[in-house]
Design a protein around this motif. Structure first.
Motif, mmCIF file in Angstrom:
data_model
loop_
_atom_site.group_PDB
_atom_site.id
_atom_site.type_symbol
_atom_site.label_atom_id
_atom_site.label_comp_id
_atom_site.label_asym_id
_atom_site.label_seq_id
_atom_site.Cartn_x
_atom_site.Cartn_y
_atom_site.Cartn_z
ATOM 1 N N GLN A 1 92.527 -38.042 7.921
ATOM 2 C CA GLN A 1 91.242 -38.537 7.434
ATOM 3 C C GLN A 1 91.196 -38.610 5.918
ATOM 4 N N ALA A 2 91.728 -37.576 5.258
ATOM 5 C CA ALA A 2 91.741 -37.582 3.793
ATOM 6 C C ALA A 2 92.593 -38.736 3.271
ATOM 7 N N TRP A 3 93.706 -39.005 3.944
ATOM 8 C CA TRP A 3 94.557 -40.126 3.553
ATOM 9 C C TRP A 3 93.822 -41.455 3.753
ATOM 10 N N ARG A 4 93.135 -41.604 4.881
ATOM 11 C CA ARG A 4 92.384 -42.838 5.140
ATOM 12 C C ARG A 4 91.315 -43.061 4.077
ATOM 13 N N MET A 5 90.599 -41.991 3.705
ATOM 14 C CA MET A 5 89.567 -42.119 2.687
ATOM 15 C C MET A 5 90.168 -42.530 1.343
ATOM 16 N N ALA A 6 91.314 -41.937 1.012
ATOM 17 C CA ALA A 6 91.968 -42.274 -0.257
ATOM 18 C C ALA A 6 92.413 -43.728 -0.264
ATOM 19 N N GLN A 7 92.901 -44.225 0.890
ATOM 20 C CA GLN A 7 93.333 -45.618 0.978
ATOM 21 C C GLN A 7 92.164 -46.578 0.814
ATOM 22 N N LEU B 1 93.556 -29.103 13.536
ATOM 23 C CA LEU B 1 92.531 -29.605 12.625
ATOM 24 C C LEU B 1 93.139 -30.097 11.318
ATOM 25 N N TRP B 2 94.174 -29.417 10.837
ATOM 26 C CA TRP B 2 94.809 -29.848 9.598
ATOM 27 C C TRP B 2 95.445 -31.227 9.772
ATOM 28 N N ASP C 1 82.386 -33.283 6.719
ATOM 29 C CA ASP C 1 82.251 -34.692 6.343
ATOM 30 C C ASP C 1 83.326 -35.538 7.017
ATOM 31 N N LEU C 2 84.563 -35.071 6.958
ATOM 32 C CA LEU C 2 85.672 -35.847 7.513
ATOM 33 C C LEU C 2 85.688 -35.841 9.034
ATOM 34 N N LEU C 3 85.075 -34.812 9.638
ATOM 35 C CA LEU C 3 85.105 -34.682 11.098
ATOM 36 C C LEU C 3 83.780 -35.072 11.746
#
Length: 664
Positions: free
Chosen positions: A655-661, A648-649, A612-614
């Motif tokens: 990406q996870a940080w961007r989604m949370a923001q 990848l990490w 999903d994130l990639l």
């Protein structure tokens, strides 16, 4: 351990409004200080504090704290381990007030009133971040400890200067801008963290370790074009050092120890003193224990000074290759500690991943953040303070790159650069799979163990052959995962950070010592100490790092390199001292680190989350990332042609940080 925040406004604002804003900012730090809450405002300044009560649990330790003379107001995060000694010094000088309690915060205030901020901080041994308002001079001072154990962010929100222990406090200010710093994004993809002085946000910065930031009167009317560094000023704002790593290294060089027996005895006394000072607490206390050299040494000295079994904690994993818990249990049994071990399933470890953007506030990609959080959570169930063994690798030569980095350079530096480029291109021309096959064949013909991922290693060497011109270039390549950041703007190859600051000239002839110094000023504070602080504070646990005691740091600078690295092993001096307390066979084993099988998780249970994130669609959002190189790495990893776990990490944490923001 606590959380602090506040702001300095350009103009006076109504007190009720200032208190309301500061309360909102400090509430974002409740996890750092769940025991008490305090705010104060006057004219254009507001200070907020969240308290985790460790010393002086009474109201006499509450903050914001006013000096007895009424001139200073202080919010403080950390511990001053020699504050009783400072009190005695003030008393001898008849400079001590009528003490209201026994908190180190009150001691600092008395020191500031008598000695001033620079001398007080030079005398203070501890971990700290603080904000001090001088009501007489109308001056705000922000300061951070020598090694960067405690965090402190600052920057602009509208026309105000905001500051705090974590970015989430600054984000709570109504005029905070969420604009990304493109330089910080590029540097993040090199290192897996945002190196000081930048943060992920534009015009928001990390105060560098050992520094004081002062604002005389109102904040500057304009913002600086680039990150302000120590020794620079912008209008009413200036940053200076009260402590210098370079000066410490230079002094150590002039006072170098030569007698090994005397050096080891002096080091053991210094270690014991540091551990003893850091066991001062009015609440339950314990230690992390991995079974490695550093944590075992801290636990050994801690237990030696205790009349009862100390509490030690470790995390085990249900994957044998990543499970260090049996080694920790063996050390704990020998020392006689009250040891707690918890075996974590892969599912439990993966459940931490959704918490990471909130824990770290900005993209942060050291995957050992997961077990660090889990062991902190375990320790918090029984204690409020835990000692850790961090800092030993950087001070005493523990990382593998210190051994084989200089070896690589010795073998390639004689070649003319065009020849190195040709050799690098030749190595790259052979596919990774072919190198893996050759490596497996060579292992069968040799008694040595097979090299893991020989194809990956060969291609990384090829890249270095083609791109490094000096030992410093090689060091940077060893700590860089994405040589070219996968972003859609100009290359960040010329971007600099504290890693690139000048070092003492004598280190030019000592590449291993030079690499250690580079790690001390960036990797240690911005990765290792950040990781531990955020993971522990998320559980309201205070962590302490005895190996970073100022006297011990200064003593490490006096040890010649052969007392740190010898016979292909690091931390020689620490090992020799540890063997006085723990049998050698319990310690000697290959360095494993606090690892988890992230690479396999990405091919298995984490694959839907990663997909999903990639996806090209998600990667293309906001026009920040270039999907092509990222998708190529992802496909190669899934096919097992390459092991791109770390790269990848980096992307996934961003990406996870961007989604949370975007959800906030």
């Amino acid at each position: 351990m606590c959380g602090l925040t506040g702001f300095l406004n350009e103009k006076t604002i109504p007190t009720e409004l200032a208190l309301a804003v500061t309360s909102r900012m400090s509430d974002a730090l409740t996890h750092r200080g769940p025991d008490a809450h305090g705010v104060w405002a006057e004219d254009c300044i507001a200070l907020g504090h969240r308290r985790l009560s460790i010393l002086d649990l009474s109201e006499a330790g509450a903050q914001p704290m006013h000096s007895l003379c009424g001139r200073f107001v202080l919010v403080f995060n950390g511990e001053i381990y020699n504050h009783a000694e400072l009190r005695r010094s003030l008393e001898k000088l008849d400079a001590a007030p009528a003490w209201r309690g026994h908190s180190d915060t009150e001691t600092l205030l008395a020191g500031f009133a008598h000695w001033g901020i620079d001398e007080t901080l030079q005398r203070a041994h501890g971990m700290f971040a603080l904000a001090l308002w001088d009501r007489q001079l109308r001056k705000l001072s922000l300061a951070r400890d020598r090694m960067g154990e405690k965090p402190l962010y600052w920057g602009w929100a509208g026309r105000a200067i905001v500051f705090g222990s974590e970015l989430k406090a600054l984000r709570a200010h109504p005029e905070f801008s969420h604009e990304l710093c493109t330089d910080a994004v590029s540097l993040y993809f090199h290192f897996g963290y945002v190196p000081a002085p930048r943060s992920i946000y534009r015009h928001i910065y990390k105060l560098e370790p050992g520094c004081i930031l002062e604002i005389d009167g109102a904040p500057p009317g304009t913002r600086p074009a680039s990150a302000l560094r120590p020794g620079e000023r912008h209008g009413t704002l200036g940053i200076r050092r009260f402590w210098s790593l370079n000066d410490t290294l230079e002094t150590g060089r002039r006072r170098q120890l030569t007698n090994e027996h005397d050096a080891l005895n002096l080091l053991e006394r210094s270690l014991a003193s540091a551990v003893s000072k850091q066991t001062l607490s009015d609440v339950p206390l314990g230690a992390f224990l991995s079974g490695g050299i550093d944590s075992s040494l801290v636990a050994s000295l801690m237990q030696k000074n205790s009349d009862r079994p100390i509490k030690t904690f470790t995390i085990g994993f249900d994957v044998a290759a990543f499970n260090e818990a049996p080694h920790a249990a063996a050390v704990a049994k020998h020392l006689g500690t009250d040891h707690t071990e918890m075996t974590v399933t892969q599912s439990e470890a993966r459940s931490v991943i959704p918490l990471l953007p909130e824990l770290y506030d900005e993209p942060f990609a050291d995957s050992s953040q997961i077990p660090t959080y889990l062991v902190a959570k375990l320790a918090k169930s029984q204690v409020t303070v835990a000692l850790s063994g961090d800092g030993g690798d950087e001070l005493f030569g523990g990382y593998n790159r210190y051994f084989w980095g200089p070896r690589i350079w010795d073998r390639i530096s004689w070649m003319p650069y065009p020849l190195r480029q040709l050799l690098g291109r030749s190595i790259s021309a052979v596919p990774v799979a072919s190198w893996d096959q050759m490596g497996a064949a060579a292992a069968k013909l040799s008694s040595r163990a097979a090299i893991a991922h020989p194809g990956d290693k060969a291609h990384k060497l090829a890249h270095r052959l083609q791109n490094v011109h000096s030992m410093d270039d090689l060091y940077r390549s060893l700590v860089t995962e994405w040589p070219a950041a996968p972003v859609k703007w100009a290359s960040s190859d010329t971007l600099t950070s504290s890693i690139d600051d000048p070092l003492p000239p004598f280190l030019d002839e000592a590449p291993q010592a030079r690499m250690m110094a580079q790690d001390l000023r960036s990797y240690l504070p911005d990765d290792i100490l950040c990781k531990v602080d955020r993971a522990a504070m998320a559980t309201s646990l205070e962590t302490r790092v005895p190996l970073l005691d100022p006297d011990l740091v200064a003593l490490s600078a006096r040890l010649p390199l052969h007392m740190k690295i010898r016979d292909g092993k690091g931390k020689w001096a620490l090992r020799e001292i540890l063997y006085r307390h723990v049998p050698k066979d319990l310690i000697e084993r290959p360095k494993a680190g606090f690892g988890i099988p992230v690479g396999e998780w990405l091919r298995g249970p984490l694959r839907p989350w990663a997909e999903d994130l990639l996806s090209v669609e998600v990667l293309s959002r906001d026009d920040i990332l270039d999907p092509l190189p990222i998708r190529k790495v992802w496909e190669e990893h899934l096919s097992r042609r390459r092991d791109w776990t770390v790269r990848l990490w980096y992307v996934l944490m961003f990406q996870a940080w961007r989604m949370a923001q975007s959800d906030q």
